[in-house]
Enzyme design. Sequence first.
Site, short mmCIF file in Angstrom:
data_model
loop_
_atom_site.label_atom_id
_atom_site.label_comp_id
_atom_site.label_asym_id
_atom_site.label_seq_id
_atom_site.Cartn_x
_atom_site.Cartn_y
_atom_site.Cartn_z
N CYS A 77 95.97 -33.31 87.26
CA CYS A 77 96.66 -32.57 86.20
C CYS A 77 95.70 -32.27 85.07
O CYS A 77 95.70 -31.17 84.51
CB CYS A 77 97.82 -33.39 85.64
SG CYS A 77 98.99 -33.89 86.89
N ASP A 129 60.56 -46.97 72.14
CA ASP A 129 61.36 -47.38 71.00
C ASP A 129 61.94 -46.20 70.24
O ASP A 129 62.75 -46.36 69.34
CB ASP A 129 60.57 -48.30 70.07
CG ASP A 129 59.28 -47.66 69.59
OD1 ASP A 129 59.14 -46.43 69.75
OD2 ASP A 129 58.41 -48.38 69.08
N ASP A 155 57.99 -41.64 69.68
CA ASP A 155 57.93 -40.97 70.98
C ASP A 155 59.21 -40.21 71.32
O ASP A 155 59.56 -40.06 72.48
CB ASP A 155 57.50 -41.91 72.10
CG ASP A 155 57.98 -43.33 71.90
OD1 ASP A 155 57.24 -44.26 72.18
OD2 ASP A 155 59.13 -43.49 71.45
N ASP A 194 56.68 -47.31 77.35
CA ASP A 194 55.78 -47.41 76.23
C ASP A 194 55.34 -48.88 76.16
O ASP A 194 56.06 -49.75 76.62
CB ASP A 194 56.58 -47.03 74.98
CG ASP A 194 55.71 -46.89 73.76
OD1 ASP A 194 54.53 -46.51 73.93
OD2 ASP A 194 56.19 -47.15 72.66
N CYS A 252 97.69 -38.09 85.57
CA CYS A 252 97.01 -37.79 86.83
C CYS A 252 95.76 -36.95 86.59
O CYS A 252 95.74 -36.05 85.76
CB CYS A 252 97.97 -37.18 87.84
SG CYS A 252 97.88 -35.42 88.06
P1 ADP Z 1 51.96 -47.53 71.63
O1 ADP Z 1 51.68 -46.53 72.67
O2 ADP Z 1 51.35 -48.85 71.95
O3 ADP Z 1 53.40 -47.61 71.22
P2 ADP Z 1 51.36 -45.86 69.33
O4 ADP Z 1 51.24 -44.55 69.97
O5 ADP Z 1 52.53 -46.12 68.47
O6 ADP Z 1 51.15 -47.07 70.34
O7 ADP Z 1 50.04 -46.12 68.48
C1 ADP Z 1 48.79 -46.10 69.17
C2 ADP Z 1 47.69 -46.72 68.37
O8 ADP Z 1 47.54 -46.03 67.14
C3 ADP Z 1 47.95 -48.15 67.99
O9 ADP Z 1 47.54 -49.03 69.00
C4 ADP Z 1 47.06 -48.28 66.75
O10 ADP Z 1 45.74 -48.52 67.14
C5 ADP Z 1 47.13 -46.91 66.13
N1 ADP Z 1 48.12 -46.85 65.04
C6 ADP Z 1 49.27 -46.16 65.04
N2 ADP Z 1 49.94 -46.32 63.89
C7 ADP Z 1 49.19 -47.18 63.15
C8 ADP Z 1 49.32 -47.75 61.86
N3 ADP Z 1 50.40 -47.52 61.08
N4 ADP Z 1 48.37 -48.57 61.43
C9 ADP Z 1 47.30 -48.84 62.20
N5 ADP Z 1 47.11 -48.34 63.40
C10 ADP Z 1 48.02 -47.51 63.89
MG MG Z 2 55.12 -46.83 70.25
#
Ligand code: ADP
Ligand code: MG
Length: 748
Positions: free
Chosen positions: A16, A642, A646, A448, A13
């Site tokens: 309880c 993802d 973030d 995102d 229960c």
């Molecule tokens: P989102 O907000 O689309 O998830 P991110 O914040 O992960 O994007 O990345 C933002 C931008 O930074 C990407 O669109 C790219 O232009 C640049 N960027 C991030 N990581 C990489 C990488 N490993 N190689 C090339 N460009 C990158």
């Molecule tokens: Mg991202």
Amino acid sequence: MSKKTYILENLGCANCAAKIEKKILELPGIEEADITFATKQLRLTADHPDHYIEQIERIARSVEPDIRIRERKGRNAGTKIHEHNQCDCDGNHQEHCSCGGHDHEHSNCGGHDHESHDCGGHCQEHGHIHDSHPAHKKEELAILFGSVFFLIGVFLPDYAPFPANIGIFIAAYLILGWNVLKNAAAGFRNRQIFDENFLMSIATIGAFFIQEYPEAVGVMLFFRIGEYFEHKAVEKSRHSIMEAIDMRPETVSLVKEDSVFIIPAEQAMPGQILLVRAGDRIPLDGTLIEGTTRVDTSAVTGEPVPVSAVPGDSLISGCLNLSGLIKMRVDKPLEESMVSRILECVENAAAGKPKMERFITRFSRIYTPIVVIAAAITAIIPSILTGDWSYWIYTALTFLVISCPCALVLSVPLAFFSAIGAGSSHGILFKNGLSLEAIRNIKTIVMDKTGTITKGTFEVVEIIPLDSDYTKTELLSLFASCETASNHPIANSILTYAREENISYLSPEQTEEFAGLGIHAFLSGKELLCGNRKLMEQHHIDCSAFVPSSYGTEVILAADGHLIGILHIEDMVKPESKEAISQIHQMGLQTAMLTGDHESNARTIAASTGIRTVYSRLLPEEKLITLRKIREKNGAVMFVGDGMNDAPVLAGADVGAAMGNGADAAIEAADVVFMSKDLMAVPQAIAISREAVRTAKQNIIFALIIKALVLILGFLKYANMWFAVFADSGVAFLCVLNSIRILYKFKK
Ligand code: ADP
Ligand code: MG
């Protein structure tokens, strides 16, 4: 301090559970104690939790005499909260019965393709410590014989002399009420006068005294029947929910020197080879080494389309092996495999009590005394005024019957647990009841872009050289070198493309990744920058040669301070994004998209999916700031991302949801984990949350209305003890059924 989890067997229960928890917390030395009614788990934090077990068992038994405490272990350690290989051993209470383990067809016998196996007598043969639930058998017998005596008593008066009649009623009463009286006495000794058994005893003994014999016995009978069905319904619900969640195998088929041995699943060690037949679940996380097959991952990810698997592919436990006989290598033992992690996640979820549950537990602590006091007043004041003592005492007794808050206390946790189970069957893992509850207050869904709204797998569209010293091939090789440093979706896509084109690339000597910007690397004496325009601007690189495109994303490459090339990549919007976004809007919620990508691409994607607000060119920290602004303006926000770069945003939202990623970091930071990448999981999670809260409310309101009705009818001179018993355990029973409805509504 250490934390340990135990199972309270026979915890029947909800009220309880709340009482026991409160008393355990009063023990000196106990830091934390949390009982989850839905899973029967007790989580204990203390210096040596095991030292308290005897004391706790005593406490538990003073509230519910049948309770036994045992440690929570893997599947084969004693009785379990749930048997995967369950079979319906009719009549015998089925919860601890397993017919698996005696052959390797085990997964056909339980799990989702569940068929009631006729395991009749041989359930107990497989070495499990079953308790075949003597309590239930006794309950059934008591109800059976009690009702026979009761009926004899009811039909006898015309023929039998008066005392014989009373004798039969007393016999019936004792058969039915003995346990109740016994528990009442125990409760009384522990000064638990608001105990359900105690109040029930007073009510029925009182009825004897005012010579309402059939009433006294009938009410006790009705009460026992109600309790019986309530317990059965609770067990059954717990069972079906756990069945939707617990996919752990009991045994596995170990391959050793050309023979196959059936061993308990927790004894399988990494490196060992297992045989998995078509139709069986993948028992442990591992790698396919022989045979090809198709795998249905829907139980784990909610993804409906089966995927094919060939040697070398990794296999996730819990998925269904559809077509082929395969051999796999174990990579993770049972307790680290996905099936255990999912289960753990859900059990934790059930332990995180929603606010509604805490509220109702507190409410029930005052509810009972108030009704009991109302009963006492009713027994005295109107009686003095009207002189009709027997009617008002009778009314007071009906009040005692409804004073048990069982239905109330039961109504919230079971509804939430049912919803948690429903979510899990769609690959939606709610981390706790609180976050499940919080979703209904969400005003804006902030998403995102990459990997959430889009697939996150980029296609390389073209490579544009900006410096005649470099060919396209050389550029691609340099891009790939830089991206070896990152596990961003962009990086994965570029590396895959380079491999497909058979381009060789070197590992840079030194690399640094800037989240939301790109990569800084040194390779063969060259300083390379690979990323977006913002990265270039930060490093004061002249971008005048660069012409932005309107769609897609550019990755820019600079060597020793000047631009040498651009790689144009395109991400695809997920096919279901538009529908998911429109459903979210239909639910009355706002949507917003955050991205680090440039504005024109962000706008194009927002337009094609219907997202209302877009924020582009954001660094991860700026995403958090933007999220806070949205929150200030519109109210509570849910962030879906993802969980890769973030995590802070996930943690900063009212509800953070990590998508398509069972990675520990994401699970850590998120309140909800979407195992699949399907964006439809978002509206689904919202619907489940709303249903959970709605159902819990329905239960509470229904229980309170019926109870209030009994009180009012009593004052209006229509008091009826039968109705009161219905208001007690009948209502509880209906609340259980109403709660389990969620599981079936959302179950696939
Ligand atoms: P989102 O907000 O689309 O998830 P991110 O914040 O992960 O994007 O990345 C933002 C931008 O930074 C990407 O669109 C790219 O232009 C640049 N960027 C991030 N990581 C990489 C990488 N490993 N190689 C090339 N460009 C990158
Ligand atoms: Mg991202």
